[in-house]
Design an enzyme around this catalytic site. Structure first.
Site, PDB file in Angstrom:
ATOM      1  N   TYR A  73       0.946  -1.300  -0.083  1.00  0.00           N
ATOM      2  CA  TYR A  73      -0.094  -0.001   0.161  1.00  0.00           C
ATOM      3  C   TYR A  73       0.786   1.230  -0.031  1.00  0.00           C
ATOM      4  O   TYR A  73       0.333   2.285  -0.519  1.00  0.00           O
ATOM      5  CB  TYR A  73      -1.102   0.036   1.347  1.00  0.00           C
ATOM      6  N   HIS A  97       0.442 -11.703   1.697  1.00  0.00           N
ATOM      7  CA  HIS A  97      -0.653 -10.844   0.969  1.00  0.00           C
ATOM      8  C   HIS A  97      -1.223 -11.631  -0.259  1.00  0.00           C
ATOM      9  O   HIS A  97      -2.288 -11.537  -0.397  1.00  0.00           O
ATOM     10  CB  HIS A  97      -0.013  -9.610   0.516  1.00  0.00           C
TER      11      HIS A  97
HETATM   12  N1  NAP Z   1      -5.831  -8.659   1.358  1.00  0.00           N
HETATM   13  C1  NAP Z   1      -6.132  -8.018   0.273  1.00  0.00           C
HETATM   14  O1  NAP Z   1      -5.702  -8.573  -0.838  1.00  0.00           O
HETATM   15  C2  NAP Z   1      -6.981  -6.808   0.485  1.00  0.00           C
HETATM   16  C3  NAP Z   1      -7.524  -6.303  -0.772  1.00  0.00           C
HETATM   17  C4  NAP Z   1      -8.461  -5.341  -0.741  1.00  0.00           C
HETATM   18  C5  NAP Z   1      -8.402  -4.728   0.743  1.00  0.00           C
HETATM   19  N2  NAP Z   1      -7.989  -5.034   1.709  1.00  0.00           N
HETATM   20  C6  NAP Z   1      -8.096  -4.369   3.060  1.00  0.00           C
HETATM   21  O2  NAP Z   1      -9.750  -4.343   3.358  1.00  0.00           O
HETATM   22  C7  NAP Z   1      -9.952  -2.947   3.561  1.00  0.00           C
HETATM   23  C8  NAP Z   1     -11.328  -2.477   3.011  1.00  0.00           C
HETATM   24  O3  NAP Z   1     -11.483  -2.841   1.633  1.00  0.00           O
HETATM   25  P1  NAP Z   1     -11.351  -1.776   0.631  1.00  0.00           P
HETATM   26  O4  NAP Z   1     -10.915  -0.530   1.029  1.00  0.00           O
HETATM   27  O5  NAP Z   1     -10.906  -2.363  -0.682  1.00  0.00           O
HETATM   28  O6  NAP Z   1     -13.154  -1.588   0.404  1.00  0.00           O
HETATM   29  P2  NAP Z   1     -14.262  -1.300   1.201  1.00  0.00           P
HETATM   30  O7  NAP Z   1     -14.173  -1.223   2.427  1.00  0.00           O
HETATM   31  O8  NAP Z   1     -15.538  -2.506   0.636  1.00  0.00           O
HETATM   32  O9  NAP Z   1     -15.047  -0.209   0.488  1.00  0.00           O
HETATM   33  C9  NAP Z   1     -14.505   1.056   0.953  1.00  0.00           C
HETATM   34  C10 NAP Z   1     -15.314   2.019  -0.213  1.00  0.00           C
HETATM   35  O10 NAP Z   1     -16.672   2.246   0.375  1.00  0.00           O
HETATM   36  C11 NAP Z   1     -16.706   3.519   0.749  1.00  0.00           C
HETATM   37  N3  NAP Z   1     -17.647   3.643   1.933  1.00  0.00           N
HETATM   38  C12 NAP Z   1     -17.234   3.283   3.328  1.00  0.00           C
HETATM   39  N4  NAP Z   1     -18.013   3.371   4.084  1.00  0.00           N
HETATM   40  C13 NAP Z   1     -19.217   3.607   3.482  1.00  0.00           C
HETATM   41  C14 NAP Z   1     -20.397   4.080   3.935  1.00  0.00           C
HETATM   42  N5  NAP Z   1     -20.756   4.113   5.164  1.00  0.00           N
HETATM   43  N6  NAP Z   1     -21.352   4.434   3.106  1.00  0.00           N
HETATM   44  C15 NAP Z   1     -20.935   4.678   1.756  1.00  0.00           C
HETATM   45  N7  NAP Z   1     -19.611   4.338   1.177  1.00  0.00           N
HETATM   46  C16 NAP Z   1     -18.968   3.815   2.224  1.00  0.00           C
HETATM   47  C17 NAP Z   1     -15.445   4.333   0.722  1.00  0.00           C
HETATM   48  O11 NAP Z   1     -15.421   5.639   0.375  1.00  0.00           O
HETATM   49  P3  NAP Z   1     -15.012   6.823   1.166  1.00  0.00           P
HETATM   50  O12 NAP Z   1     -13.596   6.659   1.670  1.00  0.00           O
HETATM   51  O13 NAP Z   1     -14.973   8.148   0.309  1.00  0.00           O
HETATM   52  O14 NAP Z   1     -15.980   6.932   2.223  1.00  0.00           O
HETATM   53  C18 NAP Z   1     -14.902   3.391  -0.225  1.00  0.00           C
HETATM   54  O15 NAP Z   1     -15.030   3.961  -1.436  1.00  0.00           O
HETATM   55  C19 NAP Z   1      -8.722  -2.257   2.853  1.00  0.00           C
HETATM   56  O16 NAP Z   1      -8.873  -1.011   2.976  1.00  0.00           O
HETATM   57  C20 NAP Z   1      -7.540  -3.143   3.093  1.00  0.00           C
HETATM   58  O17 NAP Z   1      -7.145  -2.504   4.383  1.00  0.00           O
HETATM   59  C21 NAP Z   1      -7.145  -6.213   1.509  1.00  0.00           C
END
Ligand code: NAP
Length: 288
Positions: free
Chosen positions: A48, A110
């Site tokens: 990241y 990862h």
């Molecule tokens: N191990 C892996 O390969 C892997 C892959 C992907 C992710 N991850 C981890 O998982 C975490 C979460 O996944 P992600 O960030 O990909 O996606 P996510 O949490 O499913 O979605 C994040 C999105 O949702 C929006 N959002 C969040 N809360 C909201 C709400 N209450 N209402 C409306 N929109 C909302 C955010 O926008 P705003 O920020 O504009 O609010 C952002 O665009 C990551 O940050 C990372 O730490 C790990």
């Protein structure tokens, strides 16, 4: 905050905050605000590129007396070219140094590529010395997880995989339960794909309790016994996403959500040749 106990006895918060795709200049502030809002589980990764800023947010929260280090549960991960015995050893040290921490609460492989067995040996060694409290993997399909458990003396405490209403991973969770490997959900909102936040079924379920779609999704994961990571840069959404411990979805709600399962990734398949090719080309480009 509700907690989950892992197979090595370590407990962790069931809901966490992820920092993937947060712009670098906003990361320290977002982490600080998340801790202020009550999050104790913080998830980053070397790929990241924001371990420094994540560490800064943590340091500020500790310095200002919002939390102690022991109250936090900090995760990082090693990426593909770091998946070997020597590189993993170096990368663990680098993550600690970059984040300004003396130990990590959880460290993950990862991606399911590279010399994951060599990397695991270094992670087990670092766990023995107390530098890593819990260790695990990410993006392992159930078959790979079973192989990995079978061929290692120490099994992973966690497998962090995509879980959301479009890709519910019910059978995968059963396999993980069988081997006592905790499922942790990334992209619980599928990053909003397939219009998740305006889905009528999820919105209607939420309406009964005065809750939003995001809250319904996170609550559903809590009731399934899954650890969930939600990302947002907005403090009002940080507060919204954590306000999920004062209501309970009914069996009928859960059945309605089950019917939304497309049983496929909202992103990509880690076994698809094109995807593996994409990862390999990217690795050669970035030498990361
Ligand atoms: N191990 C892996 O390969 C892997 C892959 C992907 C992710 N991850 C981890 O998982 C975490 C979460 O996944 P992600 O960030 O990909 O996606 P996510 O949490 O499913 O979605 C994040 C999105 O949702 C929006 N959002 C969040 N809360 C909201 C709400 N209450 N209402 C409306 N929109 C909302 C955010 O926008 P705003 O920020 O504009 O609010 C952002 O665009 C990551 O940050 C990372 O730490 C790990």
């Amino acid at each position: 905050m509700q907690t989950i106990t892992l197979n090595n006895g370590v407990t962790m918060p069931q809901l966490g905050f992820g920092v993937y795709q947060i712009p670098l200049e906003e990361t320290a502030e977002a982490v600080y605000q998340a801790i202020k809002a009550g999050y104790r589980l913080i998830d980053t990764a070397s790929i990241y590129g924001n371990e420094t800023e994540t560490g800064e947010g943590i340091k500020r929260a500790i310095t200002e007396g919002l939390v102690t280090r022991e109250e936090l549960f900090v995760t990082s991960k090693l990426f593909i070219l770091q998946a070997s015995e020597d590189k993993a050893k170096e990368t663990i040290e680098l993550s600690l140094e970059t984040m300004g921490l003396t130990y990590l609460d959880l460290y993950l492989i990862h991606q399911p590529y590279g010399d994951i067995y060599g990397a695991w040996r270094s992670m087990v060694a670092a766990q023995k010395t107390g530098k890593l409290r819990a260790i695990g993997v990410s993006n392992f399909k159930s078959a790979k997880m079973i192989e990995f458990v079978g061929l290692n003396e120490v099994k992973p405490q966690i497998n962090q995989i995509e879980v959301n209403p479009w890709n519910q991973r019910v059978e995968d969770q059963e396999w993980h339960d069988k081997y006592d490997v905790q499922v942790e959900a990334w992209a619980p909102f599928a990053e909003g794909r397939h219009d998740l936040f305006t889905n009528p079924t999820l919105a209607e379920i939420g309406k009964q309790y005065g809750k939003t779609v995001g809250q319904v999704v996170l609550r559903w994961l809590m009731q399934r016994g899954i650890v969930a990571l939600a990302k947002t840069v907005r403090p009002e959404r940080m507060a919204e996403n954590i306000a999920i411990f004062d209501f309970e979805l009914s069996q009928e709600d859960i059945e309605k959500i089950a019917a939304l399962d497309k049983k496929e990734s909202a992103f990509f398949d880690h076994d698809a040749p094109q995807q593996v090719e994409w990862f390999m080309e990217r690795m050669l480009d970035t030498e990361n």
